[in-house]
Design a protein around this motif. Structure first.
Motif, short mmCIF file in Angstrom:
data_model
loop_
_atom_site.label_atom_id
_atom_site.label_comp_id
_atom_site.label_asym_id
_atom_site.label_seq_id
_atom_site.Cartn_x
_atom_site.Cartn_y
_atom_site.Cartn_z
N GLY A 279 5.95 5.24 38.40
CA GLY A 279 4.90 4.57 38.74
C GLY A 279 4.94 3.52 39.64
O GLY A 279 5.99 3.22 40.32
N LEU A 280 4.06 2.77 40.11
CA LEU A 280 3.98 1.54 41.10
C LEU A 280 4.52 0.43 40.46
O LEU A 280 4.08 0.05 39.20
CB LEU A 280 2.67 1.61 41.79
N SER A 281 5.06 -0.45 41.10
CA SER A 281 5.53 -1.81 40.53
C SER A 281 4.11 -2.56 40.51
O SER A 281 3.32 -2.36 41.38
CB SER A 281 6.44 -2.48 41.27
N ILE A 282 4.29 -3.69 40.16
CA ILE A 282 3.09 -4.79 40.25
C ILE A 282 3.15 -5.17 41.60
O ILE A 282 1.97 -5.33 42.04
CB ILE A 282 3.30 -5.91 39.16
N GLY A 283 3.85 -5.52 42.27
CA GLY A 283 4.12 -5.76 43.78
C GLY A 283 3.34 -4.77 44.77
O GLY A 283 2.51 -5.14 45.52
N GLU A 284 3.73 -3.56 44.28
CA GLU A 284 2.96 -2.48 45.20
C GLU A 284 1.57 -2.20 45.00
O GLU A 284 0.87 -1.98 45.79
CB GLU A 284 3.78 -1.11 44.95
N LYS A 285 1.21 -2.26 43.83
CA LYS A 285 -0.13 -2.30 43.19
C LYS A 285 -0.96 -3.44 44.01
O LYS A 285 -2.14 -3.24 44.48
CB LYS A 285 -0.40 -2.49 41.63
N HIS A 286 -0.34 -4.61 43.95
CA HIS A 286 -1.00 -5.54 44.57
C HIS A 286 -1.26 -5.53 46.00
O HIS A 286 -2.31 -5.95 46.63
CB HIS A 286 -0.49 -7.25 44.42
N PHE A 287 -0.11 -4.94 46.56
CA PHE A 287 -0.24 -4.68 48.03
C PHE A 287 -1.13 -3.61 48.34
O PHE A 287 -2.03 -3.90 49.70
CB PHE A 287 1.07 -4.20 48.39
N ILE A 288 -1.20 -2.58 47.93
CA ILE A 288 -2.36 -1.53 47.79
C ILE A 288 -3.49 -2.17 47.97
O ILE A 288 -4.70 -1.73 48.61
CB ILE A 288 -2.09 -0.48 47.09
N GLN A 289 -3.81 -2.81 46.49
CA GLN A 289 -5.18 -3.29 46.24
C GLN A 289 -5.63 -4.32 47.26
O GLN A 289 -6.86 -4.32 47.56
CB GLN A 289 -5.27 -3.97 44.92
N GLY A 290 -4.64 -5.26 47.95
CA GLY A 290 -5.06 -6.26 48.89
C GLY A 290 -5.42 -5.36 50.22
O GLY A 290 -6.13 -6.21 50.98
N GLY A 291 -4.93 -4.41 50.41
CA GLY A 291 -5.34 -3.43 51.75
C GLY A 291 -6.91 -2.99 51.47
O GLY A 291 -7.56 -2.75 52.53
#
Length: 73
Positions: free
Chosen positions: A3-15
């Motif tokens: 799964g994605l980490s919370i940081g990765e999720k925020h990075f993707i969602q921010g894009g």
């Protein structure tokens, strides 16, 4: 599956509002695609598909033969 980490999720969602993917492409920009057939003379059928850096090759080699009692059809 990892799964994605919370940081990765925020990075993707921010894009998303910026119309950017993590590799720098815009959301509706596809990776380059190429398809080739028949690159290996020893194979009866072959296809090579490249999508971005992903490269997949599939081939088929077939021979006709007479069935034996030990190897029926």
């Amino acid at each position: 599956m990892v799964g994605l980490s919370i940081g990765e999720k925020h990075f993707i969602q921010g894009g998303i509002p910026q119309d950017l993917r993590s590799d720098g492409r815009k959301w509706l920009t596809y990776r380059p695609i190429s398809i080739a057939t028949g690159n290996i003379p020893q194979a009866n059928g072959l296809a090579r598909v490249k999508i971005g850096a992903t490269d997949v090759i599939a081939s088929v080699k077939a021979e006709l033969g007479k069935p034996t009692p030990f190897q029926p059809v």
